[in-house]
Design a protein around this motif. Structure first.
Motif, PDB file in Angstrom:
ATOM      1  N   GLU A 339      14.013   0.126   9.152  1.00 23.29           N
ATOM      2  CA  GLU A 339      12.671   0.442   8.665  1.00 23.29           C
ATOM      3  C   GLU A 339      12.231  -0.552   7.592  1.00 23.29           C
ATOM      4  N   ALA A 340      13.135  -0.921   6.696  1.00 23.84           N
ATOM      5  CA  ALA A 340      12.791  -1.853   5.624  1.00 23.84           C
ATOM      6  C   ALA A 340      12.518  -3.250   6.163  1.00 23.84           C
ATOM      7  N   ILE A 341      13.264  -3.708   7.176  1.00 24.41           N
ATOM      8  CA  ILE A 341      13.089  -5.043   7.763  1.00 24.41           C
ATOM      9  C   ILE A 341      11.734  -5.136   8.451  1.00 24.41           C
ATOM     10  N   ASN A 342      11.393  -4.132   9.242  1.00 24.20           N
ATOM     11  CA  ASN A 342      10.147  -4.154   9.997  1.00 24.20           C
ATOM     12  C   ASN A 342       8.927  -4.230   9.085  1.00 24.20           C
ATOM     13  N   ARG A 343       9.014  -3.605   7.910  1.00 20.64           N
ATOM     14  CA  ARG A 343       7.877  -3.595   7.000  1.00 20.64           C
ATOM     15  C   ARG A 343       7.663  -4.934   6.309  1.00 20.64           C
ATOM     16  N   ASN A 344       8.651  -5.770   6.289  1.00 24.95           N
ATOM     17  CA  ASN A 344       8.563  -6.989   5.474  1.00 24.95           C
ATOM     18  C   ASN A 344       8.817  -8.283   6.265  1.00 24.95           C
ATOM     19  N   ASN A 345       8.633  -8.257   7.582  1.00 22.95           N
ATOM     20  CA  ASN A 345       8.702  -9.469   8.428  1.00 22.95           C
ATOM     21  C   ASN A 345       9.997 -10.250   8.253  1.00 22.95           C
ATOM     22  N   ALA A 346      11.109  -9.510   8.068  1.00 19.45           N
ATOM     23  CA  ALA A 346      12.409 -10.165   7.972  1.00 19.45           C
ATOM     24  C   ALA A 346      13.206  -9.850   9.234  1.00 19.45           C
ATOM     25  N   TYR A 347      14.304 -10.591   9.430  1.00 22.44           N
ATOM     26  CA  TYR A 347      15.162 -10.280  10.578  1.00 22.44           C
ATOM     27  C   TYR A 347      16.617 -10.450  10.178  1.00 22.44           C
ATOM     28  N   ILE A 348      17.482  -9.747  10.936  1.00 22.72           N
ATOM     29  CA  ILE A 348      18.916  -9.692  10.596  1.00 22.72           C
ATOM     30  C   ILE A 348      19.655 -10.798  11.305  1.00 22.72           C
ATOM     31  N   ASN A 349      20.542 -11.470  10.545  1.00 21.38           N
ATOM     32  CA  ASN A 349      21.410 -12.487  11.131  1.00 21.38           C
ATOM     33  C   ASN A 349      22.768 -11.904  11.526  1.00 21.38           C
ATOM     34  N   SER A 350      23.338 -11.064  10.647  1.00 25.94           N
ATOM     35  CA  SER A 350      24.658 -10.464  10.943  1.00 25.94           C
ATOM     36  C   SER A 350      24.867  -9.215  10.097  1.00 25.94           C
TER      37      SER A 350
END
Length: 408
Positions: A339-350
């Motif tokens: 939820e936090a990633i989607n709100r702030n245009n970030a993405y997970i590497n690992s």
């Protein structure tokens, strides 16, 4: 305070006696009477009874013993007096009294068979004695003063300190000799002279002629009146000691309370039974509540088996939510992170997970977006997010975050 009955036995006819009733202060309540011992009036039998034995039946001694223990004094007396006594000490009964502030210990000695005889005599006449002593203790002991009571064919005399004897004689010459023998430390002589002695006036004059500082008082034929006044307040030695001591009749004292005691015991038993039943009920209730609590808590954590501290578990639920398994923690962290990633245009590497700690490498457009991810996690979950490192790569920010349960 109750009146006392004083009985004086006759050495020549033990079945005959004199008796008188007196108050605790020694005041005469009734006139002295005499007669057969068995004829003692019933109203006098209910009083505490003091029995005076003939002075000729007892020996009175005084000892200085540097011993405080009553038991040790009792054991030492026979051996301390053995050489002064004619009979075998095994055949004698020794009684004494320890007077506070006085080094001299008064001792009364009597043959056991004679004391047994008098006790049996009293028992046969249905008389229960509270005190049995020598009539010699009815003669007051006054320091530095010779005190004598002269009766027909008998004189009782003491020197006020350590000599107290009775002699079967009323001859004036013998009386003078006795006084001379013991008056070394005496400054004064007082004599009680019975009026029924033949030639008592001649005896009185003879004593006055032979001794200075002498006072002679005539007393009536019942000298028990004088003896009883002294015996009630004197330090008389009670012969009822040791094996002769009065036995406590427990049945007599507890009989009136018999039914009350039974009721008290029954009430105590009932109370204990009720407490046992209540304890058993509470134990069962505790077990039932523990089972119900366990079943309810299994809805939050199915692995639970034993609950030793329910309060701690409830506190955990109130403060941090339920205690979850490692799998639940990991999935919960992914949910909040997504939820936090989607709100702030970030993405997970690992993502890595170990020991209830989630390490995440993410790429965000800028540092502001990264901080928003951290704050969103902290505000909306049971996790605490911490930025461990950041790196500028091209136009993006690569960083490493750590997620822990709050309070861990």
């Amino acid at each position: 305070m109750s009146n006392k009955t004083i009985i004086r036995l006759n050495e020549n006819s033990p079945e005959s006696a004199e008796w008188i009733e007196i108050s605790d202060q020694g005041r005469q309540i009734s006139a002295p009477q005499s007669g057969a011992l068995q004829n003692l009036p019933n109203q006098l039998r209910s009083n505490p009874i003091f029995v005076l034995l003939p002075g000729t039946e007892t020996t009175t001694k005084f000892l200085k013993l540097p011993i405080k223990s009553i038991q040790k004094i009792r054991a030492a007396i026979p051996f301390a007096l053995e050489e002064e006594l004619a009979g075998d000490i095994k055949d004698l009964h020794f009684s004494f009294i320890k007077i506070k502030g006085n080094d001299e210990i008064p001792i009364a000695i009597i043959e056991k068979k004679r004391l047994n005889y008098y006790q049996q005599l009293l028992e046969d006449c249905n008389i229960e004695a509270h005190l049995i002593t020598s009539e010699l203790f009815g003669l007051e002991m006054i320091k530095n003063t010779i005190t004598a009571m002269i009766e027909p064919n008998k004189i009782m005399i003491n020197n006020g300190s350590n000599i107290s004897v009775v002699i079967e004689n009323d001859n004036s010459q013998d009386i003078n000799n006795i006084i001379n023998q013991i008056k070394e430390s005496a400054n004064y002589i007082q004599v009680y002279l019975r009026e029924d002695i033949k030639n008592h006036k001649h005896l009185s004059n003879d004593l006055k002629d032979n001794h200075d500082n002498i006072d002679i008082k005539l007393i009536p034929s019942h000298s028990l009146q004088k003896l009883s006044q002294t015996i009630i307040n004197s330090n008389s030695v009670n012969l009822l000691q040791g094996k002769y001591a009065a036995k406590i009749d427990l049945e007599k004292y507890f009989k009136p309370w018999k039914y009350a005691a039974i009721l008290i015991i029954a009430l105590c038993f009932t109370s204990l039974l009720n407490k046992a039943l209540l304890y058993n009920k509470l134990t069962n209730d505790e077990s039932d509540l523990a089972t119900r609590f366990t079943n309810e808590y299994k809805k939050f954590d199915s692995r639970i088996r034993n609950i030793d501290d329910p309060i701690q578990l409830i506190s955990a639920l109130q403060n941090n939510g339920p205690i979850k398994s490692e799998v639940s923690l990991f999935l919960g962290s992914l949910d909040n992170l997504s939820e936090a990633i989607n709100r702030n245009n970030a993405y997970i590497n690992s993502i890595t997970y170990q020991d209830n700690i989630v390490n995440i490498r993410i790429t965000s457009p800028d540092v502001t977006s990264l901080d928003k991810v951290r704050r969103n996690i902290n505000q909306n979950s049971i996790f605490q997010a911490t930025i461990l490192s950041t790196n500028q790569i091209s136009n993006n920010i690569e960083s490493r975050l750590e997620l822990r349960l709050r309070g861990s």
